[in-house]
Scaffold this active site. Structure first.
Site, PDB file in Angstrom:
ATOM      1  N   ASP A 243       0.857  -1.187   0.000  1.00  0.00           N
ATOM      2  CA  ASP A 243       0.000   0.000   0.000  1.00  0.00           C
ATOM      3  C   ASP A 243       0.888   1.231   0.000  1.00  0.00           C
ATOM      4  OD1 ASP A 243      -2.433  -1.300  -0.051  1.00  0.00           O
ATOM      5  OD2 ASP A 243      -2.699  -1.266   2.117  1.00  0.00           O
TER       6      ASP A 243
ATOM      7  N   ASP B 238      -6.620  -1.096  -5.076  1.00  0.00           N
ATOM      8  CA  ASP B 238      -7.756  -0.740  -4.215  1.00  0.00           C
ATOM      9  C   ASP B 238      -8.622   0.324  -4.883  1.00  0.00           C
ATOM     10  OD1 ASP B 238      -6.815  -2.466  -2.214  1.00  0.00           O
ATOM     11  OD2 ASP B 238      -5.769  -0.864  -1.147  1.00  0.00           O
TER      12      ASP B 238
END
Length: 154
Positions: free
Chosen positions: A114, A130
């Site tokens: 991330d 995402d």
């Protein structure tokens, strides 16, 4: 033509996701934050052992099963509705790309990389895949709403 374009777009989206993660890993140390657009977006490198937005940490087997199921259902639905609306095709392409982008990380690394940190709001750190999933779900809701309002119940 759609049978050719959609797989190409899917591959390009997955490549963009993977390249963004590779760049982050190569240029930002783990847990370090670098300002990208001042007061709006920072970049960081986090290892996410959970689902989107870091929920359900350390449940890799569960995410693997869910991802395989969702991606397979999305692919089957896409193939059955290849001549459907653009909203439907866009949504399914984004959902498939996002699911596979994070799935590749889980298989290859055991976690998902991330990197996007929104500075102007207290929000979870996320990645390109995402974003695909989130936008894909929104587009799917629009597609289903438009289909419902047009009276098209296939």
């Amino acid at each position: 033509m759609r049978k050719i374009i959609i797989p190409i777009i899917t591959i390009l989206l997955i490549a963009l996701d993977q390249l963004s993660k590779l760049w982050i890993v190569k240029h930002i140390e783990l847990n370090q934050i670098k300002e990208f657009i001042p007061n709006i977006v920072s970049l960081t490198y986090l290892r996410n052992y959970g689902a989107a937005f870091s929920i359900l940490q350390n449940q890799q087997w569960l995410f693997t099963l869910i991802t395989i199921f969702v991606v397979c259902v999305a692919i089957i639905y896409l193939m059955k509705h290849i001549n459907g609306s653009y909203w439907l095709l866009i949504s399914l392409t984004l959902i498939i790309s996002g699911g596979l982008g994070n799935f590749i990380d889980r298989l290859r690394l055991g976690y998902v990389v991330d990197m996007v940190h929104l500075d102007f709001i207290n929000f979870a750190i996320f990645n390109v895949a995402d974003s695909y999933l989130t936008i894909g779900i929104i587009c799917l809701m629009i597609a289903l709403w438009k289909e419902e309002s047009n009276g098209n119940h296939n």
